[in-house]
Design a protein around this motif. Sequence first.
Motif, mmCIF file in Angstrom:
data_model
loop_
_atom_site.group_PDB
_atom_site.id
_atom_site.type_symbol
_atom_site.label_atom_id
_atom_site.label_comp_id
_atom_site.label_asym_id
_atom_site.label_seq_id
_atom_site.Cartn_x
_atom_site.Cartn_y
_atom_site.Cartn_z
ATOM 1 N N GLU A 59 -4.485 3.759 -12.111
ATOM 2 C CA GLU A 59 -3.569 4.139 -11.048
ATOM 3 C C GLU A 59 -4.152 3.820 -9.677
ATOM 4 O O GLU A 59 -5.367 3.743 -9.502
ATOM 5 C CB GLU A 59 -3.254 5.630 -11.136
ATOM 6 N N VAL A 60 -3.266 3.629 -8.700
ATOM 7 C CA VAL A 60 -3.686 3.479 -7.308
ATOM 8 C C VAL A 60 -4.154 4.846 -6.814
ATOM 9 O O VAL A 60 -3.576 5.873 -7.173
ATOM 10 C CB VAL A 60 -2.511 2.966 -6.450
ATOM 11 N N PHE A 61 -5.201 4.869 -5.990
ATOM 12 C CA PHE A 61 -5.675 6.153 -5.477
ATOM 13 C C PHE A 61 -5.872 6.081 -3.961
ATOM 14 O O PHE A 61 -5.938 4.996 -3.368
ATOM 15 C CB PHE A 61 -6.964 6.595 -6.175
ATOM 16 N N ALA A 62 -5.933 7.258 -3.338
ATOM 17 C CA ALA A 62 -6.080 7.369 -1.884
ATOM 18 C C ALA A 62 -7.507 7.766 -1.538
ATOM 19 O O ALA A 62 -8.094 8.653 -2.175
ATOM 20 C CB ALA A 62 -5.096 8.409 -1.336
ATOM 21 N N GLY A 92 6.151 -0.472 -9.503
ATOM 22 C CA GLY A 92 5.919 0.896 -9.951
ATOM 23 C C GLY A 92 4.506 1.166 -10.406
ATOM 24 O O GLY A 92 3.857 2.067 -9.872
ATOM 25 N N PRO A 93 3.943 0.410 -11.384
ATOM 26 C CA PRO A 93 2.586 0.732 -11.831
ATOM 27 C C PRO A 93 1.551 0.640 -10.729
ATOM 28 O O PRO A 93 0.518 1.286 -10.783
ATOM 29 C CB PRO A 93 2.332 -0.321 -12.928
ATOM 30 N N GLN A 94 1.812 -0.180 -9.702
ATOM 31 C CA GLN A 94 0.850 -0.334 -8.620
ATOM 32 C C GLN A 94 1.269 0.425 -7.360
ATOM 33 O O GLN A 94 0.733 0.195 -6.282
ATOM 34 C CB GLN A 94 0.672 -1.819 -8.278
ATOM 35 N N LEU A 95 2.249 1.316 -7.452
ATOM 36 C CA LEU A 95 2.638 2.136 -6.308
ATOM 37 C C LEU A 95 1.655 3.287 -6.126
ATOM 38 O O LEU A 95 1.296 3.966 -7.089
ATOM 39 C CB LEU A 95 4.045 2.708 -6.497
ATOM 40 N N GLY A 96 1.248 3.502 -4.889
ATOM 41 C CA GLY A 96 0.386 4.630 -4.580
ATOM 42 C C GLY A 96 0.980 5.436 -3.439
ATOM 43 O O GLY A 96 1.813 4.939 -2.676
ATOM 44 N N VAL A 124 12.144 8.756 -19.767
ATOM 45 C CA VAL A 124 10.687 8.697 -19.894
ATOM 46 C C VAL A 124 10.071 8.728 -18.510
ATOM 47 O O VAL A 124 10.387 7.885 -17.664
ATOM 48 C CB VAL A 124 10.249 7.419 -20.633
ATOM 49 N N GLY A 125 9.201 9.698 -18.254
ATOM 50 C CA GLY A 125 8.584 9.849 -16.948
ATOM 51 C C GLY A 125 7.117 9.460 -16.944
ATOM 52 O O GLY A 125 6.429 9.553 -17.971
ATOM 53 N N ARG A 126 6.646 9.030 -15.783
ATOM 54 C CA ARG A 126 5.240 8.658 -15.626
ATOM 55 C C ARG A 126 4.749 9.092 -14.254
ATOM 56 O O ARG A 126 5.379 8.789 -13.246
ATOM 57 C CB ARG A 126 5.060 7.151 -15.764
ATOM 58 N N VAL A 127 3.643 9.825 -14.224
ATOM 59 C CA VAL A 127 2.984 10.146 -12.969
ATOM 60 C C VAL A 127 2.175 8.920 -12.562
ATOM 61 O O VAL A 127 1.205 8.551 -13.221
ATOM 62 C CB VAL A 127 2.078 11.379 -13.104
ATOM 63 N N CYS A 128 2.598 8.258 -11.478
ATOM 64 C CA CYS A 128 1.982 6.996 -11.071
ATOM 65 C C CYS A 128 0.729 7.195 -10.236
ATOM 66 O O CYS A 128 -0.235 6.429 -10.350
ATOM 67 C CB CYS A 128 2.976 6.160 -10.262
ATOM 68 N N SER A 129 0.749 8.195 -9.372
ATOM 69 C CA SER A 129 -0.324 8.329 -8.399
ATOM 70 C C SER A 129 -0.294 9.725 -7.806
ATOM 71 O O SER A 129 0.723 10.420 -7.874
ATOM 72 C CB SER A 129 -0.142 7.273 -7.292
ATOM 73 N N THR A 130 -1.428 10.167 -7.246
ATOM 74 C CA THR A 130 -1.483 11.409 -6.487
ATOM 75 C C THR A 130 -2.024 11.110 -5.100
ATOM 76 O O THR A 130 -2.769 10.151 -4.896
ATOM 77 C CB THR A 130 -2.374 12.464 -7.165
#
Length: 437
Positions: free
Chosen positions: A223-226, A158-162, A84-90
Amino acid sequence: MSLRRLLALSAAVPGRLRRPLSTAAASRPPWVLVSQASAAAGSAPRSTAHIVEPPRFSSIVVPALHVNTSAAPDPDSDVTQVLVGRVCSTSGDGLVLITVFDVRATAPILAKQGAKRVRQVTGIDPEHSPEITRFLCNLLTGQLTRLPDIVNGPRHCGPQLGVLTQADRGHGPPDRFAIAELQGNMMFRFLSDTGDWEVAVTAPCKLPLARPVYFERGRHDQEVFAFGGRLWWVDLTWGAISADPFSDQPEPRFVELPRGSVLPARSTGPTGRVLRTIEEGDALRRCALGRYRRMGVSQGSLRYVEVWDREPFVLSSFALGDEGSGWTLEHRVVLSRLWADGDHPWLPLPEKTTPQIAALDPLNGDVIYLMVGRHVVGVDMNREEVIGSSPQRTDCIPCVLPPWLESSRIPAAGKKDDDENKTLADVLVRSDGNHAK
């Protein structure tokens, strides 16, 4: 997003995506909505991106060949392995951070057809601790870098990784990247300069009130963002904390939500299935604020949007002034009135259906994308009209695709003179699925 939700979404992703759009600048959109549900499948050594224009969502498949997995369960048991994959952040410039979980799902065998077994997934095995693999991917070229496994540190972060990139010249292709998670007065991060995970002690963060932020409890609203050379972690009851992950001692800064949007601190929420009081219902609603509130970057500014979860579904948008000088209300639109006279496929709304915020358009501060029933709907708040819709629904993240992205490589990780860490990209693979060799 929960593993259960990701498991359901991953089952809907086809093993072979349609042919990607050409990466020529004239034939691809300047930005996309990336589905947070990614897939890991097959033995091909390449990642594949299906790129389409919003409001449709683009998707990614990473090769299962490079995913950490534990021993496969007995093929005749009622347990099966699901990646199972999840896109965490861009990163804001076309790089996406993907986490893949090696999940054990309860899936009784319904029938056997030779070596093939027909199963029905019914749930996740709670006794299994999933293996976790993290990738950084160039959305256009398919170049894929697998990050080192976390040995000493919070393995399940993981969920808070940016992810944040930086260019030595201030613009153009990035020369370095950082991946980080803020945990109280500590930052757990990976720096491409060193090629290692490490812990950095942050300077004290000045908060206006003595109350915890939501993500410090291991939970997240979005998601965390930049933005502005910093990563931003959001507590949608209160505000956001930002920090520069490249700094030797990151200095967190706090930005409070618009005054009328600040809510009381969250309780632990109701524990039973039956909501016995109005207060319990409000507590549960605040735990799902990511459906109705969102902070992000649009047209070079930090913006915050929210929508009422009751009729008449008022959508509001705020922009933060220079140097965090304060929020300005830019738009307020009554959605029920906006689309009342139109022949829209999501109308009439089924009972208990409420519009939810999908994403901010990163290039146009007037445009918001909503999820309405099973549709993604684009709304121009300045013109007060629907600008497009798509009969698809998913959790998604906006990702800008700058012109140089189709020819750039993910920055090398590790010291430049360290042969053992030449490039993590060389440890793995670069996909040529989207362009000719």
